[in-house]
Design a protein around this motif. Structure first.
Motif, PDB file in Angstrom:
ATOM      1  N   ILE A 138       0.839  -1.211   0.000  1.00 48.18           N
ATOM      2  CA  ILE A 138       0.000   0.000   0.000  1.00 48.18           C
ATOM      3  C   ILE A 138       0.863   1.246   0.000  1.00 48.18           C
ATOM      4  N   ASN A 139       1.731   1.400   1.017  1.00 51.18           N
ATOM      5  CA  ASN A 139       2.637   2.544   1.038  1.00 51.18           C
ATOM      6  C   ASN A 139       3.775   2.265   2.014  1.00 51.18           C
ATOM      7  N   TYR A 140       4.740   3.150   2.021  1.00 49.37           N
ATOM      8  CA  TYR A 140       5.858   3.018   2.942  1.00 49.37           C
ATOM      9  C   TYR A 140       6.201   4.393   3.491  1.00 49.37           C
ATOM     10  N   GLN A 141       6.990   4.400   4.586  1.00 50.14           N
ATOM     11  CA  GLN A 141       7.468   5.661   5.150  1.00 50.14           C
ATOM     12  C   GLN A 141       8.898   5.464   5.650  1.00 50.14           C
ATOM     13  N   ARG A 163      -1.529  -5.051   2.621  1.00 52.13           N
ATOM     14  CA  ARG A 163      -2.830  -5.687   2.773  1.00 52.13           C
ATOM     15  C   ARG A 163      -2.643  -7.192   2.593  1.00 52.13           C
ATOM     16  N   VAL A 164      -3.029  -7.936   3.631  1.00 52.81           N
ATOM     17  CA  VAL A 164      -2.937  -9.393   3.599  1.00 52.81           C
ATOM     18  C   VAL A 164      -4.325  -9.958   3.874  1.00 52.81           C
ATOM     19  N   GLU A 167      -2.074  -4.228   7.378  1.00 52.26           N
ATOM     20  CA  GLU A 167      -1.160  -4.312   8.513  1.00 52.26           C
ATOM     21  C   GLU A 167       0.043  -3.431   8.248  1.00 52.26           C
ATOM     22  N   GLU A 168       0.626  -2.886   9.341  1.00 50.22           N
ATOM     23  CA  GLU A 168       1.798  -2.032   9.206  1.00 50.22           C
ATOM     24  C   GLU A 168       2.959  -2.696   9.942  1.00 50.22           C
TER      25      GLU A 168
END
Length: 559
Positions: A446-449, A463-464, A469-470
């Protein structure tokens, strides 16, 4: 085969050895070309061309650069007569083009032929009569002396009517069925005609030696031409011409060896149209010279356009494998050929090379109006990784890592084999996208930081099974940190990460493409590709795509 005893060699070798032509390596200059499309070619069509079609075809021949064009047998039919009169009366013959007309050695036909030429500034009048053993004994039932008399009478009548008709006329004589004629007799009859015409340096004569029916191997025809060329009277004032037919499939070879043997001129047609198996193909002859660095003095730079007019006018089709002109003659399906061609073209891009030396391509297709894309490399179940990668690169700007090409190549070949058809570039691209690009199952990135520079602390949201989940991890770089998350949090075991990136130059210059390969615990390599406006995001998408491909295979009951 049965019945072989029914056949024998019906040609005649020269009475003395004539092999000087064999000492020459190649043709050094173009001959005088004469197109016989509108006469010999037209009479062989199922539906001969009408007046409008003939006029368009004549213009095509002029545009190609023919300076001599046989326009018909005007005394044979009203259609042929009308066509010639239309050319003359409408001033459609360029100043540098000489038309040619055919006539039998019969006075009323010769008289009508010259009448049809009223008002022309210059023309070639082509006189012929049959001379072969078969024609003399079976058709005309005349002696050699009677056949000579026919030719002499015809030659005299050409002199007579040319003097009575305004215009500049060049005479041409053909001992029709030359290849079935005793060579000493062919020489005798031609020299009798030359004695009547008395050619000079300013008023030359054409002696045309047709392979009306191809009856021998090409070296025999060359020896016949050489003997005639060496022994014709007034040779310095005689233009020796050849007119090969293709009964044995050797028309081009006959013409080429005939030129080595002394022929100054060639009569033929575009793509070899003509009676039975056709005339010699002037397109092939000209481009054969071109491939040796010899200017054919014909404009063959747009073969597709020439083919379009030719097929529309004649209702004939240029075969897919026809030399130079065929749709598939520059096309490679074989994997090894595709790989060599693509590497050869790429090599030329980075090296200054004076001469064309690309493997498997005799000439550069672009020089005759063909395009690399869609012409040279096409894909089916026989294709290889190099060709498939070449198509993706040329059409979509994708530059796959060498290690990835083999894996993708098998995917493409399997699809082509299963569907039993050729794949167009979009088919190949669709397969690539489906299998490698931004794959989102079972793990969807989804995204990263990026949080910390010191230890590349990175968080990523995934997304699982429809649940977001992060996760957080560190690494020696941002991609390595995310890779650690996949290892530790998602429990995916792999090693030996292969990485390549480049800008996507075709379609959108603002996007980046990343390729990632990973090795499973079983030693298999799985690939993924990411495409995104952000290079880091495209890299993460590529990694997730590779991981998803690995997990999907390991989860499959059939591996």
């Amino acid at each position: 085969m049965k019945k072989v005893e029914k056949y024998t060699r019906n040609y005649f070798m020269p009475p003395v050895k004539s092999m000087k032509w064999s000492e020459k390596e190649y043709i050094t200059e173009a001959p005088a070309w004469c197109s016989v499309d509108l006469r010999d070619g037209n009479q062989a069509l199922v539906v001969p061309m009408n007046l409008e079609e003939k006029l368009e075809y004549f213009q095509l021949l002029c545009d190609i650069g023919f300076k001599e064009i046989e326009v018909g047998f005007p005394a044979a039919s009203d259609t042929e007569y009308t066509f010639l009169r239309t050319l003359i009366e409408n001033d459609l013959i360029p100043e540098d083009v000489t038309i040619q007309v055919l006539t039998q050695a019969r006075e009323h036909i010769i008289r009508k032929t010259f009448a049809s030429l009223q008002g022309v500034s210059k023309a070639i009048v082509h006189l012929y009569n049959s001379t072969s053993v078969a024609q003399r004994t079976q058709v005309f039932r005349k002696s050699k002396r009677e056949i000579i008399d026919i030719a002499i009478t015809g030659a005299k009548q050409l002199n007579k009517y040319a003097q009575e008709t305004e215009g500049d006329f060049t005479f041409q004589y053909s001992p029709e069925s030359f290849t079935g004629t005793e060579i000493d007799f062919a020489l005798e009859i031609c020299n009798h005609v030359l004695d009547e015409w008395q050619p000079t340096a300013s008023q030359k004569v054409i002696i045309n030696l047709p392979a009306t029916v191809s009856m021998s191997m090409p070296h025999v025809y060359a020896s016949q031409i050489e003997y005639m060329s060496d022994n014709l009277k007034y040779r310095n004032n005689v233009i020796v011409s050849v007119h090969p037919h293709n009964d044995r499939g050797t028309g081009v070879a006959d013409a080429e060896l005939g030129m080595l043997a002394g022929a100054d001129r060639v009569e033929g047609t575009l793509f070899g149209n003509g009676e039975r198996t056709g005339n010699v193909d002037i397109v092939t002859l000209g481009l054969n010279m071109f491939s040796h660095g010899v200017d054919p003095q014909l404009n063959l730079e747009n073969i597709p356009e020439i083919i379009e007019v030719y097929q529309r006018m004649t209702k004939m089709k240029v075969s897919e494998r026809h030399p130079y002109g065929g749709e598939l003659v520059f096309t490679a399906f074989s994997g090894s050929h595709q790989d060599a061609i693509s590497k050869g073209i790429k090599w030329r891009e980075g090296n200054e090379e004076k001469y064309w030396t690309v493997p498997y391509l005799l000439i550069d297709p672009k020089d005759i109006g063909r395009e690399y894309e869609g012409d040279i490399i096409r894909i089916n179940s026989q294709s290889g990784k190099g060709g498939i990668a070449y198509v993706l690169g040329q059409k979509y700007g994708l530059d796959l890592p060498p290690e990835m090409r083999e894996s993708f190549g098998y995917s493409v070949k399997n699809v082509s084999d299963r569907l039993h058809k050729e794949l167009i570039p979009k088919d190949i691209y669709d397969i690539f996208v489906k299998e490698y690009v931004n794959v989102e199952t079972p793990f969807e990135f989804i995204n990263y930081q990026f949080k910390s520079h010191d230890d590349y602390l990175t968080t990523v949201k995934i997304r699982v099974n429809e649940t977001e989940e992060e996760f957080e991890a560190t690494g020696n770089g941002r991609l390595d940190a995310i890779s650690n998350i996949i290892h530790d949090k998602l429990d995916v075991d792999y090693s030996n990460l292969i990485y390549k990136e480049h800008a996507l130059e075709i379609g959108s210059g603002s996007q980046a493409v990343t390729y990632v390969g990973i090795t499973s615990k079983d030693g298999a390599v799985f690939w993924g590709c990411g495409i995104d406006v952000d290079i880091m995001t495209s890299s993460i998408k590529a990694l997730f795509s590779a991981v998803n491909n690995l997990v999907s295979v390991e989860a499959s009951p059939v591996k």
